[in-house]
Design an enzyme around this catalytic site. Structure first.
Site, PDB file in Angstrom:
ATOM      1  N   GLU A 172      -0.931  -4.168   3.205  1.00  0.00           N
ATOM      2  CA  GLU A 172       0.211  -3.359   4.315  1.00  0.00           C
ATOM      3  C   GLU A 172       1.715  -3.423   3.780  1.00  0.00           C
ATOM      4  O   GLU A 172       2.602  -3.790   4.317  1.00  0.00           O
ATOM      5  CB  GLU A 172       0.118  -4.571   5.558  1.00  0.00           C
ATOM      6  N   VAL A 173       1.601  -2.750   2.664  1.00  0.00           N
ATOM      7  CA  VAL A 173       3.039  -2.613   2.050  1.00  0.00           C
ATOM      8  C   VAL A 173       3.658  -1.382   2.536  1.00  0.00           C
ATOM      9  O   VAL A 173       2.929  -0.076   2.342  1.00  0.00           O
ATOM     10  CB  VAL A 173       3.023  -2.545   0.671  1.00  0.00           C
TER      11      VAL A 173
END
Lengths: 473, 473
Positions: free
Chosen positions: B320-321
Site C-alpha cells: 500500500e505505498v
C-alpha cells in the site's frame, strides 16, 4: 473533575491484568480516592529488590499470606516490564514495613478496615510504612501503595513520585460487592479467580457467587449428589474441593465469598437430579412448598455450604416467585387448603423456613427485596435486605431497622449493557437516608453481573471499568 | 463431520486459559488432527504426581525448557480443578518419557517437526513415550498429549481414555502464523504473552509482530532513541529488554517471533521523533526515498532487531505505498528527476535497498505481495512473498520460484469480523498449485489480526476460535 475521573477509571480498567503504567501528573492517581491524602514533590525509586518487613507487628505471617500479597503487588507494579535499570545511589525505597495490630489471620467482616500508609523521603533504610489493625485491611493498603508506583521508561525502574506521602483511609461501607452468575453461563475456575484478582484493584471485598439458578446447577452438593445433574454438561461443574479452593484464593486476597441459592423461585435446575422438587413434571417452578423434601435439600445444601463458605452471610434469594404452579398442581393446592394458606402465605412460609435453616447453620441471611416488600415485618431481624428493583426501598428497609445492600438495577446492574460508567459512579446508596443510625444500616452496595448476556469470553470487559466506577462511589 | 469439528473448535477455543474439560466420546478429540492416530478402549488414570523423564535422550534439558513445558501441560490438563481423587491401584500412568534425538536447544525453523507419541496400557512403570528429533517439535507433542487427558468429575483425577494410543504427526507446513498489530492499538505485554500461550494450543509457531505502523511506534530502538516518540503515550511502549523477554517467552513455547517494519508506506509514526523522515511537514508518507537518512534509520532498526529477534526472517512490509507525497514534494521530485526515476522505480529502489540492509544483518526477507506484483523478478531470490490481497497470487509466486505465505484477506484476515470459522477452516493455501515442487514453496499460512478494531479487551475472543479453525487446515 470529569477528566481526572476518566484517567482514574482508565487506570482501574487497565489494571485488569493487562495494565499500562501512566505518567503521574499533578492530580492524584488513586482509585478509589482514600479519605485523607497529602503528598510532596520528590521522586523515589523502588528498589528492584524491595522487601517486606513486619517490624513491630503482632501478626507473624506464618501462612505467608502477607508475603504472597506483597509479591503480587510488586508484580502488578511491573506490568510484565523488565525492570533492569541500575538502582541509583540515593532516594531508593528499599522496603515496606507492615504493622498488623492483631494476631488474627482470618478474613473478617465488619472489622476496622482503616489503614495508614506513609512513604517518607528520608531514612536509612528508606522504608514505606503501613499500619493496619488487622489482616483484613491489608489488601487495600497494599493496593494503594501499588497505585503510587509505576514503571518508568527512562530509568527502567519502578518509580514513586510526589513523595513524601501520608495517606489515611477507611472504606465508606463494609460491604463492597460484585455478583457473578455461574448458572446462566458456566464460568471456568480460571475466570472466577481472575474476577477475584480484578476486584482487589478497586478494593471490592465481597464476591457474591450466584451459583445456581433455573438454568443450571453446576456445583457439587455431597449431601444430595444428584443435584449437579442439573449442570449444563458433565464437565461444566465445580467440585466442593474447587469451591474450597476458590474461597481460599479469595480470602487470601481480602475477598469474602457470598454463596447464594435462590429459593423458592429460581430453582428449576434442582429437579434434574431430584424431580420430586418440582411441583410436577409439567410445572417445575417454584420448589414444591408442600414437600418436606424441599427443605431437606435446602438443609443439606446449607450444611455443606457451611463447611466451605465461611462468610458470615449466605444469600437465600427469594425474588421473582411466580406461584402459579403451586395452585395449578393438585397435591400442592390441597396442601395449601389443608394448611389454610394462600400463595402469599406459602411464599412467606417458604422463605421464613429457609431462613431458619440457614440460621441453624450459623449464617446471617441475605434475601432479595421482594421478601421485605411482601412481609418485611416477619423476616428474621438479622436479615439483610438486598435491594434490586426499586430505588426507594433502602430508606424503607433501614427505617424498619433491617440492614440493606443497594443494587438498584437501573444503575448497578452490569447486564444493563447500556448503563454507562458515569451512571455507575453517580449512584448514591444513601439517597434519601439522612438519619446517621439509618445510614449505618446500609452495609454497602453491590454491582451485579447476571450471566444471561456474557460468558468467560466477555465478562471482564463487561464488568470493568463500570464496577470500578461504582467502587469509587 | 461438521458436528465433530464444532466440538473440536470448541475445545480449541476453550483452551484459551479458561478451559472446560469435556467427556471424550467415540470420535477423536485432537486438534489439529495428527497425521496418523490409532487407539484402543482402555481407561488410564494420570498420576497426581506424574513425572517427566528423558531416558535415552541426547538433549539433557539443562535450561529446564522441557521441564517447564511439561509442568504447563499438566496445569492445562487440570484446568484449575483440584485433583484430589485417590490414585487407583492399577492403570495409573506415572510418567512421560521424552526422547529428543538432538543436542540442539534452540528453536529452529524448517527442521523436522515430526513426533511420535505412544501411550501403552501395560508397563511397570507405565509411561507414555514421546520421540522427537529435536526440541522444536516438542511443544506440539506435549500439546497432543494434553488433549488426550481431561479432569474427571467422578474420580477427581485426570483420566486418559481410549488407550493404548499410537500417534505419528508432522505439520503440513513449517510456517503457521498469527499476526498481531501493536501500532493500531497498543497491546500490554501480558496480553502478548497470553497470545503466545494460546497459539501453542493450536500448534501455531510464528507470532508475526506487526510492531509499528503509521499510527504508533511503540518499541524502543537504541540506535535511534527518538523513534518511540511516535508511541501513543509515554507508557504505551516496549523496551528492547521487554522485546527480548517476549522473544524468550515465545521460544520456550515453540513459537518464533517475526518482527516487521512496514516500509516505505506504513511508517508515518517514525517521523514523530525524526521529522526529516517525512517528505515534508504537510506530506508525511511514505518515508523520504531521496534521503539517505531513511536507510540509515532502517539499518539502525534492523541492526538492533538482529540482536533481539533471532528468527530466520524479518518482515519489511512494502504494501500500500501511495507515492503522491514523493512527486508533491519539491526536493524529492528533483531527486527523482536527477536519478531518472519515476515513482514506480523509486518504490522498487526503496524496497530492494531495504532488502539488502536486512540481508546484511543476516535475515531472509518477507515482503507483502505488492512488491512481487510490481517487480517480482527483481526481488532477492530468498524473498518470501506474503500474500494478502488476491487469491491467485500464490500460484504465480511459486511458479516464479519464490517462497510464499498465504494470508488472503477474504478468508484469513481476523479483522474481517464477519468471516466465519467455517471460512477460515476451508481456505486452502495450495489452491491451484499442483506441482509438488511448487507446493513446497508455500511455506505456510498466517491469520492476521490487524488492530484497528480490537484492543487488549477483545483480541482473544476475536482471534479464537477462528485462528484454530485455520490451524486445523
Amino acid at each position: 473533575m470529569a477528566q481526572v475521573l476518566t484517567v482514574r477509571l482508565l487506570l482501574a480498567f487497565l489494571a485488569i491484568g493487562s495494565c499500562i503504567a501512566v505518567e503521574v501528573t499533578e492530580h492524584i492517581d488513586l482509585w478509589p480516592m482514600p479519605k485523607s491524602v497529602s503528598h510532596g514533590t520528590q521522586r523515589l525509586y523502588v528498589s528492584k529488590d524491595i522487601t517486606m518487613s513486619m517490624q513491630g507487628s503482632m501478626y507473624s505471617d506464618e501462612k505467608e499470606i502477607l508475603k504472597d500479597a506483597f509479591q503480587r503487588v510488586v508484580d502488578l507494579m511491573k506490568l510484565n516490564h523488565v525492570v533492569d535499570g541500575a538502582n541509583p545511589s540515593s532516594s531508593v525505597l528499599t522496603g515496606v514495613n507492615i504493622v498488623v495490630h492483631s494476631l488474627e489471620d482470618e478474613l473478617n467482616f465488619g472489622v476496622d478496615e482503616s489503614y495508614n500508609l506513609s512513604v517518607p523521603t528520608v531514612g536509612d533504610p528508606l522504608h514505606a510504612q503501613i499500619e493496619v489493625s488487622n489482616l483484613t485491611a491489608n489488601s487495600s493498603s497494599l493496593q494503594t501503595f501499588s497505585q503510587l508506583c509505576y514503571f518508568d521508561f527512562t530509568s527502567r525502574l519502578i518509580e514513586l513520585i510526589s513523595a513524601p506521602w501520608k495517606i489515611s483511609d477507611t472504606p465508606r461501607f463494609p460491604y463492597r460487592g460484585l455478583l457473578i452468575d455461574t448458572s446462566r453461563h458456566y464460568l471456568p475456575i480460571t475466570e472466577i479467580k481472575k474476577m477475584i484478582d480484578t476486584m482487589t484493584y478497586s478494593k471490592l471485598n465481597v464476591l457474591h457467587w450466584h451459583i445456581v439458578d433455573a438454568q443450571a446447577f453446576p456445583i457439587e452438593i455431597p449431601s444430595y449428589p444428584k443435584l449437579w445433574n442439573g449442570s449444563y454438561s458433565y464437565s461444566e461443574r465445580y467440585t466442593m474441593s474447587d469451591a474450597i479452593d476458590i474461597v481460599r484464593y479469595a480470602e487470601k486476597r481480602g475477598v469474602n465469598v457470598l454463596a447464594e441459592i435462590d429459593v423458592p423461585g429460581h430453582a428449576l435446575s434442582w429437579g434434574a437430579g431430584y424431580p420430586s422438587l418440582w411441583p410436577s413434571d409439567s410445572c417445575k417452578e417454584p420448589l414444591d412448598v408442600s414437600n418436606n423434601f424441599s427443605f431437606g435439600v435446602i438443609d443439606g445444601i446449607l450444611s455443606d455450604f457451611s463447611k466451605v463458605f465461611k462468610f458470615k452471610f449466605v444469600h437465600l434469594g427469594g425474588d421473582e416467585v411466580n406461584t402459579s404452579c403451586w395452585t395449578a398442581t393438585p397435591h400442592i393446592k390441597k396442601w395449601l387448603d389443608d394448611n389454610h394458606m394462600n400463595v402469599s402465605d406459602a411464599y412467606r412460609y417458604f422463605v421464613l423456613r429457609s431462613q431458619k435453616i440457614a440460621i441453624s447453620h450459623g449464617y446471617d441471611v441475605i434475601n432479595w427485596e421482594e421478601t421485605f416488600n411482601n412481609f418485611g415485618d416477619k423476616l428474621d431481624r438479622r436479615t439483610v435486605v438486598h435491594n434490586w428493583l426499586r430505588e426507594d426501598v433502602a430508606p424503607k428497609v433501614v427505617a424498619a431497622g433491617l440492614r440493606c445492600i443497594v443494587s438498584n438495577q437501573d444503575k448497578w446492574y452490569l447486564d444493563h449493557l447500556d448503563a454507562t460508567w458515569e451512571e455507575f459512579y453517580r449512584n448514591e446508596p444513601l439517597k434519601d437516608i439522612d438519619n446517621p443510625d439509618h445510614q449505618r444500616l446500609v452495609i454497602g452496595g453491590e454491582v451485579c453481573m447476571f450471566g444471561e448476556q456474557i460468558d468467560a469470553s466477555d465478562i471482564e470487559q463487561t464488568i470493568w471499568p463500570r464496577a470500578a466506577a461504582a467502587a469509587g462511589n
